[in-house]
Design a protein around this motif. Structure first.
Motif, PDB file in Angstrom:
ATOM      1  N   GLY A 129       0.766  -1.233   0.000  1.00 40.79           N
ATOM      2  CA  GLY A 129       0.000   0.000   0.000  1.00 40.79           C
ATOM      3  C   GLY A 129       0.798   1.285   0.000  1.00 40.79           C
ATOM      4  N   LEU A 130       2.113   1.218   0.027  1.00 36.38           N
ATOM      5  CA  LEU A 130       2.923   2.436   0.052  1.00 36.38           C
ATOM      6  C   LEU A 130       3.017   3.019  -1.342  1.00 36.38           C
ATOM      7  CD1 LEU A 130       4.735   4.400   1.636  1.00 36.38           C
ATOM      8  CD2 LEU A 130       6.659   2.894   1.113  1.00 36.38           C
ATOM      9  N   SER A 131       2.687   4.290  -1.471  1.00 34.41           N
ATOM     10  CA  SER A 131       2.789   4.979  -2.755  1.00 34.41           C
ATOM     11  C   SER A 131       4.225   5.397  -2.993  1.00 34.41           C
ATOM     12  CB  SER A 131       1.892   6.223  -2.778  1.00 34.41           C
ATOM     13  OG  SER A 131       0.540   5.854  -2.663  1.00 34.41           O
ATOM     14  N   LEU A 132       4.777   4.935  -4.116  1.00 36.65           N
ATOM     15  CA  LEU A 132       6.153   5.237  -4.505  1.00 36.65           C
ATOM     16  C   LEU A 132       6.142   6.041  -5.801  1.00 36.65           C
ATOM     17  CD1 LEU A 132       7.675   1.678  -4.000  1.00 36.65           C
ATOM     18  CD2 LEU A 132       7.802   3.590  -2.410  1.00 36.65           C
ATOM     19  N   TYR A 133       7.011   7.027  -5.898  1.00 35.21           N
ATOM     20  CA  TYR A 133       7.081   7.860  -7.092  1.00 35.21           C
ATOM     21  C   TYR A 133       8.530   8.053  -7.511  1.00 35.21           C
ATOM     22  CZ  TYR A 133       2.294   8.966  -5.911  1.00 35.21           C
ATOM     23  OH  TYR A 133       0.954   8.866  -5.603  1.00 35.21           O
ATOM     24  N   LYS A 134       8.820   7.730  -8.735  1.00 32.63           N
ATOM     25  CA  LYS A 134      10.142   7.983  -9.332  1.00 32.63           C
ATOM     26  C   LYS A 134      10.106   9.374  -9.902  1.00 32.63           C
ATOM     27  CE  LYS A 134      14.125   7.243 -11.549  1.00 32.63           C
ATOM     28  NZ  LYS A 134      14.433   8.581 -11.992  1.00 32.63           N
ATOM     29  N   LEU A 135      10.917  10.254  -9.385  1.00 30.81           N
ATOM     30  CA  LEU A 135      10.988  11.627  -9.863  1.00 30.81           C
ATOM     31  C   LEU A 135      11.863  11.712 -11.104  1.00 30.81           C
ATOM     32  CD1 LEU A 135      11.495  13.475  -6.458  1.00 30.81           C
ATOM     33  CD2 LEU A 135       9.366  13.107  -7.702  1.00 30.81           C
ATOM     34  N   ALA A 136      11.588  12.693 -11.915  1.00 34.17           N
ATOM     35  CA  ALA A 136      12.383  12.930 -13.116  1.00 34.17           C
ATOM     36  C   ALA A 136      12.425  14.428 -13.360  1.00 34.17           C
ATOM     37  CB  ALA A 136      11.770  12.221 -14.319  1.00 34.17           C
ATOM     38  N   ILE A 137      13.459  14.856 -14.013  1.00 33.67           N
ATOM     39  CA  ILE A 137      13.574  16.270 -14.380  1.00 33.67           C
ATOM     40  C   ILE A 137      13.350  16.355 -15.877  1.00 33.67           C
ATOM     41  CG2 ILE A 137      15.113  18.248 -14.574  1.00 33.67           C
ATOM     42  CD1 ILE A 137      16.512  17.264 -12.051  1.00 33.67           C
ATOM     43  N   THR A 138      12.439  17.220 -16.243  1.00 34.19           N
ATOM     44  CA  THR A 138      12.205  17.483 -17.653  1.00 34.19           C
ATOM     45  C   THR A 138      12.818  18.829 -17.966  1.00 34.19           C
ATOM     46  OG1 THR A 138      10.138  16.251 -17.590  1.00 34.19           O
ATOM     47  CG2 THR A 138      10.455  17.755 -19.443  1.00 34.19           C
ATOM     48  N   VAL A 139      13.667  18.859 -18.947  1.00 30.67           N
ATOM     49  CA  VAL A 139      14.338  20.102 -19.316  1.00 30.67           C
ATOM     50  C   VAL A 139      13.726  20.610 -20.613  1.00 30.67           C
ATOM     51  CG1 VAL A 139      16.545  21.141 -19.921  1.00 30.67           C
ATOM     52  CG2 VAL A 139      16.458  19.314 -18.212  1.00 30.67           C
ATOM     53  N   VAL A 140      13.364  21.876 -20.605  1.00 35.93           N
ATOM     54  CA  VAL A 140      12.825  22.514 -21.809  1.00 35.93           C
ATOM     55  C   VAL A 140      13.750  23.651 -22.212  1.00 35.93           C
ATOM     56  CG1 VAL A 140      10.425  21.869 -21.384  1.00 35.93           C
ATOM     57  CG2 VAL A 140      11.321  23.984 -20.419  1.00 35.93           C
ATOM     58  N   ALA A 141      13.874  23.836 -23.473  1.00 33.50           N
ATOM     59  CA  ALA A 141      14.755  24.900 -23.965  1.00 33.50           C
ATOM     60  C   ALA A 141      14.002  26.188 -24.131  1.00 33.50           C
ATOM     61  CB  ALA A 141      15.368  24.502 -25.291  1.00 33.50           C
TER      62      ALA A 141
END
Length: 184
Positions: A172-184
């Protein structure tokens, strides 16, 4: 120019941007780090007192596996003390070595994850534990126990998929993989 789109991702951690979730939610990043030192007791408690919907804080582990609220691998930016090894990798020190020699620059002890989770059980905010490294077995056990007590108000996030892996066994533990989105 580049910028990270992390705020959009954090909003998504509450279930997405849908009409059912209309309205904004406030996630205090590293606690209330605008008014207080990041990841300090003062910043965490201030975020709760201000009514933040969510409180995010960073966790690194000492060499003996104790989760501590610290963003960087060293204490250089946030700690002080005449014998404080501020430029030494936190993972090479025991929690006792750190806590007996160092205080945060605001004079507080460096918060332990176990203490913060215990105090926050009575709060209404969703807790976002950002793992900066692979958690120790004792941290995984602590997260399991906390999840059992506070349910969906505990979320674990990380930029490192290896840090999330040990937590996948927690029902039941909510896990989230973070990511960085780079925009020009």
């Amino acid at each position: 120019m580049t910028r990270a789109l992390l705020p959009l991702l954090v909003l998504g951690l509450f279930g997405g941007l849908t009409p059912a979730h209309a309205g904004s939610r406030c996630v205090a990043h590293r606690g209330n780090n605008v008014a207080e030192l990041e990841n300090s007791w003062a910043s965490i408690r201030s975020a709760e007192a201000l009514g933040a919907d969510g409180i995010e804080f960073d966790v690194h582990h000492s060499g003996d596996g104790v989760g501590m609220l610290v963003h960087d691998t060293t204490l250089e930016r946030v700690a002080q003390g005449p014998d404080c090894p501020i430029d030494v990798d936190l993972h090479t020190l025991t929690a006792e070595q750190v806590r007996s020699r160092c205080t945060l620059s605001n004079g507080e002890e460096i918060p332990l994850l176990s203490d913060v989770l215990a105090e926050a059980e009575g709060w209404n905010a969703t807790l976002f534990v950002e793992l900066k490294d692979v958690p120790s077995p004792q941290t995984v056990a602590l997260l399991r126990e906390t999840r059992d007590r506070i349910g969906d108000r505990l979320r674990v996030i990380s930029f490192d998929k290896d840090a999330l892996e040990p937590c996948m066994e927690i029902p039941g533990l909510s896990l989230y993989k973070l990511a960085i989105t780079v925009v020009a």
